[in-house]
Scaffold this active site. Structure first.
Site, PDB file in Angstrom:
ATOM      1  N   ASP A 155      -4.554  -4.929   5.799  1.00 33.97           N
ATOM      2  CA  ASP A 155      -4.777  -5.773   4.629  1.00 33.97           C
ATOM      3  C   ASP A 155      -3.562  -6.683   4.443  1.00 33.97           C
ATOM      4  O   ASP A 155      -2.415  -6.238   4.549  1.00 33.97           O
ATOM      5  CB  ASP A 155      -4.991  -4.913   3.384  1.00 33.97           C
ATOM      6  CG  ASP A 155      -5.637  -5.685   2.247  1.00 33.97           C
ATOM      7  OD1 ASP A 155      -6.127  -6.803   2.502  1.00 33.97           O
ATOM      8  OD2 ASP A 155      -5.648  -5.162   1.114  1.00 33.97           O
ATOM      9  N   MET A 181      -0.305   1.044   5.245  1.00 27.63           N
ATOM     10  CA  MET A 181      -1.088   1.381   6.418  1.00 27.63           C
ATOM     11  C   MET A 181      -2.285   0.448   6.521  1.00 27.63           C
ATOM     12  O   MET A 181      -2.902   0.101   5.515  1.00 27.63           O
ATOM     13  CB  MET A 181      -1.563   2.834   6.324  1.00 27.63           C
ATOM     14  CG  MET A 181      -2.303   3.348   7.546  1.00 27.63           C
ATOM     15  SD  MET A 181      -2.817   5.077   7.311  1.00 27.63           S
ATOM     16  CE  MET A 181      -1.227   5.882   7.125  1.00 27.63           C
ATOM     17  N   SER A 208       0.856  -1.188   0.000  1.00 24.61           N
ATOM     18  CA  SER A 208       0.000   0.000   0.000  1.00 24.61           C
ATOM     19  C   SER A 208       0.889   1.234   0.000  1.00 24.61           C
ATOM     20  O   SER A 208       1.738   1.373  -0.880  1.00 24.61           O
ATOM     21  CB  SER A 208      -0.944  -0.036   1.212  1.00 24.61           C
ATOM     22  OG  SER A 208      -1.896   1.023   1.129  1.00 24.61           O
ATOM     23  N   THR A 209       0.756   2.115   0.981  1.00 25.35           N
ATOM     24  CA  THR A 209       1.535   3.352   1.009  1.00 25.35           C
ATOM     25  C   THR A 209       3.029   3.068   0.963  1.00 25.35           C
ATOM     26  O   THR A 209       3.544   2.288   1.752  1.00 25.35           O
ATOM     27  CB  THR A 209       1.219   4.161   2.277  1.00 25.35           C
ATOM     28  OG1 THR A 209      -0.192   4.339   2.376  1.00 25.35           O
ATOM     29  CG2 THR A 209       1.898   5.517   2.244  1.00 25.35           C
ATOM     30  N   HIS A 254      -2.490  -1.163  -3.497  1.00 26.79           N
ATOM     31  CA  HIS A 254      -3.603  -0.230  -3.341  1.00 26.79           C
ATOM     32  C   HIS A 254      -3.325   0.971  -4.240  1.00 26.79           C
ATOM     33  O   HIS A 254      -2.458   1.791  -3.953  1.00 26.79           O
ATOM     34  CB  HIS A 254      -3.741   0.211  -1.884  1.00 26.79           C
ATOM     35  CG  HIS A 254      -4.124  -0.905  -0.962  1.00 26.79           C
ATOM     36  ND1 HIS A 254      -3.934  -0.837   0.403  1.00 26.79           N
ATOM     37  CD2 HIS A 254      -4.691  -2.110  -1.198  1.00 26.79           C
ATOM     38  CE1 HIS A 254      -4.375  -1.962   0.962  1.00 26.79           C
ATOM     39  NE2 HIS A 254      -4.828  -2.742   0.003  1.00 26.79           N
TER      40      HIS A 254
END
Length: 387
Positions: free
Chosen positions: A314, A311, A193-194, A220
């Site tokens: 998931d 973050m 993600s991030t 993401h």
């Protein structure tokens, strides 16, 4: 260490070639009691200098600027004096090539600047801007790899036809791709993600074109970005890279990018199933758990789940599913994660034993895949005793 005071403000450097836009951004950012604008730069050259002297907690970076543009400035800052960077640009829309490059260089996030750029339009993205600046200011950035940075910095010097020629040459089909659907082979799922694009840029170059496993990347990312993301990632790795398509057979030697806005599952017969109707699952779209759980069902002990920076949680349930199936789970360590949230949750959920720095993860994946396969990737010596 002195205690952190409750009224501490995060220091922000604004970078934009428009004096009017710098004023608008200053007004918006200064309206937040947790943020303080400490400097403004009118181009990338000034941004690099002020990032060094002011040491801001976060930088808002425009892309299209004279002298040194936002990509070149991001590359230099992230390789010499890393700071959290939020791209704020009119180019940050519709899967823009420049925005993806910025994220791969280490920028934390992006905010699309309205095309007209007037004050009223900027107010429409005010909350999104403030939220992302606040979040990014708390991120402990890591120095990004220099390979993409060198490419970006040399882009203006390269002939325009060079990149086009490179992209037009089709990658050869891997020899391992002829495996029939009733055979099981290693399946690797990378979840991020991030901070993921820059992290994957350090991991992907290790994969070879005949890597004897199928690799899935669930990042993401908005739907409009993943097609271009697949094209850009293909330039930095030997493995075949493509955006996953519904109902296509899963093949070794291919890195599949999960399309943004869809969930990806591997069916029991070894085909890709895309789901664009379920919306967010547990708050995530695409959902990493969905892909990892299906990989565990399909590949069993030949599944490998890798939870990278991000973050939230998931990937935690997916990691547990892979572990229960007898597969291998790897989590990125805190020292090299932009945000340790997802890896930390996976470690807790699955009692992950292999917690590794990003530069050690590919070797761990490769070791497992070689152990599960009869042939090693080209260029890799088969360990003594392995036949």
């Amino acid at each position: 260490m002195p205690p952190v005071t409750a009224n501490k403000k995060f220091r922000v450097l604004i970078v934009d070639d428009s004096a009017f836009m710098r004023k608008v951004l200053d007004t918006i950012i200064s309206s937040d009691e947790t943020l303080q604008v400490v400097g403004q730069a009118k181009d990338g050259r000034e941004a690099v200098t002020l990032a060094e002297s002011l040491k801001p907690d976060v930088i808002t970076m425009d892309i299209n600027m004279p002298h040194v543009d936002g990509l070149q400035a991001t590359a230099q800052i992230m390789t010499t004096n890393p700071r959290p960077i939020v791209i704020v640009s009119s180019e940050s829309r519709e899967g823009a090539d420049s925005t993806l490059k910025a994220l791969e260089l280490g920028a934390i996030d992006f905010v699309p600047k309205p095309s007209s750029g007037i004050d009223l339009d900027m107010q429409s993205v005010r909350e999104d801007l403030l939220r992302k600046v606040r979040m990014s200011a708390k991120v402990r950035v890591v120095r990004t790899a220099s390979r993409l940075a060198s490419t970006v910095q040399a882009a203006n010097a390269a002939p325009a036809s060079s990149a086009a020629t490179q992209k037009s040459v089709p990658q050869p089909r891997p020899a391992a791709a002829s495996a029939s659907l009733d055979q099981r082979f290693p399946v690797v799922v990378l979840g991020a993600s991030t901070g993921g694009p820059a992290t994957v840029m350090r991991l992907a170059p290790g994969f070879t074109r005949d890597f004897p496993a199928a690799v899935f990347l669930v990042q993401h990312m908005p739907a409009s970005f993943t097609t271009q993301y697949a094209a850009q990632l293909a330039e930095f790795t030997g493995i075949r890279v493509k955006e996953a398509e519904s109902n296509e057979p899963v093949q070794p030697g291919t890195l599949y990018i999960c399309p943004g806005g869809q969930h990806l599952r591997i069916t029991p017969t070894g085909r890709i199933q895309l789901d664009a109707t379920s919306g967010r699952i547990n708050g995530y779209l695409p959902n990493i758990d969905v892909t990892m759980e299906s990989a565990a069902s399909f590949a069993g002990s030949m599944a490998i789940g890798v939870v990278l920076t991000g973050m939230g949680n998931d990937g935690a349930a997916g990691a547990k599913a892979v572990q229960r199936a007898g597969g291998l789970v790897i989590a990125q360590d805190e020292a090299t994660s932009v945000i340790f949230g997802m890896p930390a949750e996976a470690i807790k959920a699955a009692n992950v034993e292999q917690v590794l720095g990003i530069d050690d993860i590919y070797a761990a994946i490769e070791k497992r895949v070689i152990g599960l396969s009869k042939t090693a990737p080209v260029g890799v010596n088969t360990p003594v005793g392995v036949k």
